[in-house]
Design a protein around this motif. Sequence first.
Motif, PDB file in Angstrom:
ATOM      1  N   PHE A 368       0.801  -1.231  -0.032  1.00  0.00           N
ATOM      2  CA  PHE A 368       0.038  -0.037   0.010  1.00  0.00           C
ATOM      3  C   PHE A 368       0.887   1.115  -0.012  1.00  0.00           C
ATOM      4  O   PHE A 368       1.815   1.386   0.989  1.00  0.00           O
ATOM      5  CB  PHE A 368      -0.940   0.060   1.271  1.00  0.00           C
ATOM      6  N   LYS A 369       0.927   1.993  -0.963  1.00  0.00           N
ATOM      7  CA  LYS A 369       1.441   3.316  -1.039  1.00  0.00           C
ATOM      8  C   LYS A 369       0.463   4.550  -0.840  1.00  0.00           C
ATOM      9  O   LYS A 369      -0.648   4.596  -1.560  1.00  0.00           O
ATOM     10  CB  LYS A 369       2.109   3.378  -2.728  1.00  0.00           C
ATOM     11  N   ALA A 370       1.121   5.325  -0.173  1.00  0.00           N
ATOM     12  CA  ALA A 370       0.263   6.644   0.300  1.00  0.00           C
ATOM     13  C   ALA A 370       0.087   7.778  -0.798  1.00  0.00           C
ATOM     14  O   ALA A 370       1.271   7.922  -1.539  1.00  0.00           O
ATOM     15  CB  ALA A 370       0.915   7.283   1.575  1.00  0.00           C
ATOM     16  N   PRO A 371      -1.206   7.974  -1.401  1.00  0.00           N
ATOM     17  CA  PRO A 371      -1.244   9.013  -2.313  1.00  0.00           C
ATOM     18  C   PRO A 371      -0.429  10.339  -2.044  1.00  0.00           C
ATOM     19  O   PRO A 371      -0.297  10.428  -0.662  1.00  0.00           O
ATOM     20  CB  PRO A 371      -2.668   9.215  -2.485  1.00  0.00           C
ATOM     21  N   PRO A 372      -0.355  11.212  -2.768  1.00  0.00           N
ATOM     22  CA  PRO A 372       0.311  12.642  -2.559  1.00  0.00           C
ATOM     23  C   PRO A 372      -0.696  13.308  -1.413  1.00  0.00           C
ATOM     24  O   PRO A 372      -1.815  13.170  -1.628  1.00  0.00           O
ATOM     25  CB  PRO A 372       0.405  13.196  -3.612  1.00  0.00           C
ATOM     26  N   PRO A 400      -3.818   4.232  -5.423  1.00  0.00           N
ATOM     27  CA  PRO A 400      -2.990   3.487  -6.484  1.00  0.00           C
ATOM     28  C   PRO A 400      -2.934   1.932  -5.924  1.00  0.00           C
ATOM     29  O   PRO A 400      -2.401   1.734  -4.878  1.00  0.00           O
ATOM     30  CB  PRO A 400      -1.823   4.164  -6.886  1.00  0.00           C
ATOM     31  N   GLY A 401      -3.505   1.025  -6.570  1.00  0.00           N
ATOM     32  CA  GLY A 401      -3.222  -0.221  -6.401  1.00  0.00           C
ATOM     33  C   GLY A 401      -4.043  -0.837  -5.171  1.00  0.00           C
ATOM     34  O   GLY A 401      -3.767  -1.911  -4.773  1.00  0.00           O
ATOM     35  N   PHE A 402      -4.909  -0.336  -4.875  1.00  0.00           N
ATOM     36  CA  PHE A 402      -5.936  -0.845  -3.744  1.00  0.00           C
ATOM     37  C   PHE A 402      -6.995  -1.285  -4.300  1.00  0.00           C
ATOM     38  O   PHE A 402      -7.735  -1.962  -3.436  1.00  0.00           O
ATOM     39  CB  PHE A 402      -6.310   0.716  -3.062  1.00  0.00           C
ATOM     40  N   ASN A 403      -7.494  -1.518  -5.569  1.00  0.00           N
ATOM     41  CA  ASN A 403      -8.576  -2.452  -5.989  1.00  0.00           C
ATOM     42  C   ASN A 403      -8.405  -3.714  -5.723  1.00  0.00           C
ATOM     43  O   ASN A 403      -7.394  -4.242  -5.724  1.00  0.00           O
ATOM     44  CB  ASN A 403      -8.936  -2.060  -7.472  1.00  0.00           C
ATOM     45  N   GLN A 404      -9.718  -4.308  -5.491  1.00  0.00           N
ATOM     46  CA  GLN A 404      -9.809  -5.731  -4.886  1.00  0.00           C
ATOM     47  C   GLN A 404      -9.229  -5.940  -3.634  1.00  0.00           C
ATOM     48  O   GLN A 404      -9.196  -7.182  -3.207  1.00  0.00           O
ATOM     49  CB  GLN A 404      -9.161  -6.617  -6.177  1.00  0.00           C
ATOM     50  N   LYS A 405      -8.681  -4.877  -3.056  1.00  0.00           N
ATOM     51  CA  LYS A 405      -8.271  -5.268  -1.599  1.00  0.00           C
ATOM     52  C   LYS A 405      -8.760  -4.705  -0.500  1.00  0.00           C
ATOM     53  O   LYS A 405      -8.817  -4.812   0.797  1.00  0.00           O
ATOM     54  CB  LYS A 405      -6.829  -4.519  -1.664  1.00  0.00           C
ATOM     55  N   VAL A 406     -10.138  -4.105  -0.805  1.00  0.00           N
ATOM     56  CA  VAL A 406     -10.758  -3.256   0.122  1.00  0.00           C
ATOM     57  C   VAL A 406     -12.289  -3.696  -0.080  1.00  0.00           C
ATOM     58  O   VAL A 406     -12.748  -4.134  -1.125  1.00  0.00           O
ATOM     59  CB  VAL A 406     -10.875  -1.557  -0.177  1.00  0.00           C
ATOM     60  N   GLY A 427      -8.001  -0.999 -17.378  1.00  0.00           N
ATOM     61  CA  GLY A 427      -6.501  -1.283 -17.367  1.00  0.00           C
ATOM     62  C   GLY A 427      -5.712  -0.754 -15.863  1.00  0.00           C
ATOM     63  O   GLY A 427      -4.486  -0.635 -16.166  1.00  0.00           O
ATOM     64  N   SER A 428      -6.339  -0.497 -15.022  1.00  0.00           N
ATOM     65  CA  SER A 428      -5.855   0.117 -13.839  1.00  0.00           C
ATOM     66  C   SER A 428      -6.360  -0.639 -12.454  1.00  0.00           C
ATOM     67  O   SER A 428      -7.319  -1.272 -12.684  1.00  0.00           O
ATOM     68  CB  SER A 428      -6.345   1.609 -13.851  1.00  0.00           C
ATOM     69  N   ASN A 429      -5.470  -0.724 -11.544  1.00  0.00           N
ATOM     70  CA  ASN A 429      -5.851  -1.586 -10.228  1.00  0.00           C
ATOM     71  C   ASN A 429      -5.983  -0.325  -9.121  1.00  0.00           C
ATOM     72  O   ASN A 429      -5.916  -0.874  -8.012  1.00  0.00           O
ATOM     73  CB  ASN A 429      -4.649  -2.200 -10.060  1.00  0.00           C
ATOM     74  N   ASP A 430      -6.341   0.832  -9.597  1.00  0.00           N
ATOM     75  CA  ASP A 430      -6.670   1.900  -8.758  1.00  0.00           C
ATOM     76  C   ASP A 430      -8.137   1.749  -7.977  1.00  0.00           C
ATOM     77  O   ASP A 430      -8.946   1.256  -8.795  1.00  0.00           O
ATOM     78  CB  ASP A 430      -6.442   3.178  -9.459  1.00  0.00           C
ATOM     79  N   LEU A 431      -8.032   2.385  -7.058  1.00  0.00           N
ATOM     80  CA  LEU A 431      -9.345   2.673  -6.354  1.00  0.00           C
ATOM     81  C   LEU A 431      -9.749   4.149  -6.160  1.00  0.00           C
ATOM     82  O   LEU A 431      -8.855   5.087  -5.559  1.00  0.00           O
ATOM     83  CB  LEU A 431      -9.507   2.002  -5.020  1.00  0.00           C
ATOM     84  N   VAL A 432     -11.068   4.584  -6.613  1.00  0.00           N
ATOM     85  CA  VAL A 432     -11.455   5.996  -6.747  1.00  0.00           C
ATOM     86  C   VAL A 432     -12.294   6.129  -5.703  1.00  0.00           C
ATOM     87  O   VAL A 432     -13.566   5.627  -5.672  1.00  0.00           O
ATOM     88  CB  VAL A 432     -11.679   6.459  -8.156  1.00  0.00           C
ATOM     89  N   LEU A 433     -12.140   7.167  -4.568  1.00  0.00           N
ATOM     90  CA  LEU A 433     -12.929   7.228  -3.550  1.00  0.00           C
ATOM     91  C   LEU A 433     -13.806   8.653  -4.027  1.00  0.00           C
ATOM     92  O   LEU A 433     -13.289   9.623  -4.598  1.00  0.00           O
ATOM     93  CB  LEU A 433     -12.270   7.481  -2.197  1.00  0.00           C
ATOM     94  N   THR A 434     -15.090   8.537  -3.761  1.00  0.00           N
ATOM     95  CA  THR A 434     -15.994   9.692  -3.903  1.00  0.00           C
ATOM     96  C   THR A 434     -16.017  10.590  -2.652  1.00  0.00           C
ATOM     97  O   THR A 434     -16.692  10.095  -1.823  1.00  0.00           O
ATOM     98  CB  THR A 434     -17.266   9.311  -4.425  1.00  0.00           C
ATOM     99  N   LEU A 435     -15.386  11.920  -2.693  1.00  0.00           N
ATOM    100  CA  LEU A 435     -15.560  12.667  -1.566  1.00  0.00           C
ATOM    101  C   LEU A 435     -16.271  13.799  -1.550  1.00  0.00           C
ATOM    102  O   LEU A 435     -16.372  14.445  -2.509  1.00  0.00           O
ATOM    103  CB  LEU A 435     -13.971  12.984  -0.898  1.00  0.00           C
TER     104      LEU A 435
END
Length: 452
Positions: A368-372, A400-406, A427-435
């Motif tokens: 798990f990498k912290a986003p900026p 980044p890379g959090f999809n399928q892990k949460v 084509g991405s493994n990102d997770l997008v949160l709606t804030l």
Amino acid sequence: MIKRYLLLSIAILCCTSFAFSQKRIGYEKPGDQEKRLAWWTNDRFGMFIHWGLYALPARHEWVKKYEKLTNEDYQKYFEQFNPDLYNPKEWAKAAKAAGMKYAVITTKHHEGFCMFDSKFTDYKATNTPAKRDLIKEWVEAFRAEGLKVGFYYSLLDWHHPDFTVDKHHPQQPANNSDTAYARLNQGKDMSKYREYLHNQVRELLTNYGKIDIMWLDFSYPGKNGKGHDDWGSEELMKMMHKLQPGIIVDNRLDLDDYEDGFDFVTPEQVVVSDWPTVNGKKVAWETCQTFSGSWGYHRDEDSWKSPNQLLQLLIGSVSKGGNLLLNVGPTARGLFDYRAKDALGAMGEWMQLNSRSIYGCTQAPDEFKAPPGTMLTYNPATRKLYVHVLVWPFGKLVLPGFNQKVKYVQFLHDNSEIKYLGRENQGSNDLVLTLPVKKPLVEIPVIELTLR
């Protein structure tokens, strides 16, 4: 605490690997250290208290050194010391309300004045107008609030007649010549001071019940300095663990050559960039920090950190597997001044809602990498990952890379759901949160992710 020009070297020592031989002092079996440290690595947040005669001049706890004061110059503070408003029960309640789980107080700082009733000196609180063992009351008050207690004890002593003049002493010679040091130290006997030091540590660990932390400060080996031989550090460590088998001890006794020469390292007044290692192995660590630029009460010092900065110190420490020991310097009347109260109040307000991201937490797994603009902490027992949002984004936060892990996402301050969407179809493994576009009314909002 130590002078500013030493801070960088301490930080480099604590935050890089170095080799040492696998010698052991031998006061316990290998593996016992982790058990002793378990409560401390869980609790993460403590209060440091620097209090002594230097609260009267209110010009920094090193005022005796900085202004080259003699014992005679300094005596007026001893004669005037009378903290008539001292109520350690209030201090303990403030620490607990701030979310702190343990506290460490100066029993004796470099000035040599003892806040406790020692039978080995007359230079103590009971002989001032205070006429009280201030440490006894403090221990009782903090224990009553369920806080662990620790003692800071200075290895230095600028008052004791047998403590030899060295490069940190108020009477350090201007030319630093060997002849000048020899003249100043004529008749002084460090072996007598070493015996005094050991006797006082024995008192502290015998007369006040269970003590959880011993914070000894500090070594500076080399020419015109002092190290483990001067303090009798190996014998001191054995004695401390014999008297208090569960105690944990910091790393300032100059025992780095021993595998069991310390329990935790202590980067001071620096932001640690990576989890400190010793001999290539991650070690327990705690950064000690001040609200401002002084440890003792400094009336006119005005570089106080904001609540946001203080919270970032706490979160940043936990995010790299460490603790924060945050300092208060009480006034000469025995009160926390208004700036300290305000800072503690702000910390407590945030901790009341967000402490789950601190207690029991540590560095997030490498995957798990912290986003900026964020920092991560992780609780391995609950498998919860916490995203601390330092810079509020505009409606979306990409992990980044959090999809399928949460499997669930919510704000920590109110447990309100946060919707999210995976980008695997792009084509991405990102997770997008709606804030929400507007930042919640929390100094640093925290997002709690329940992992699969």
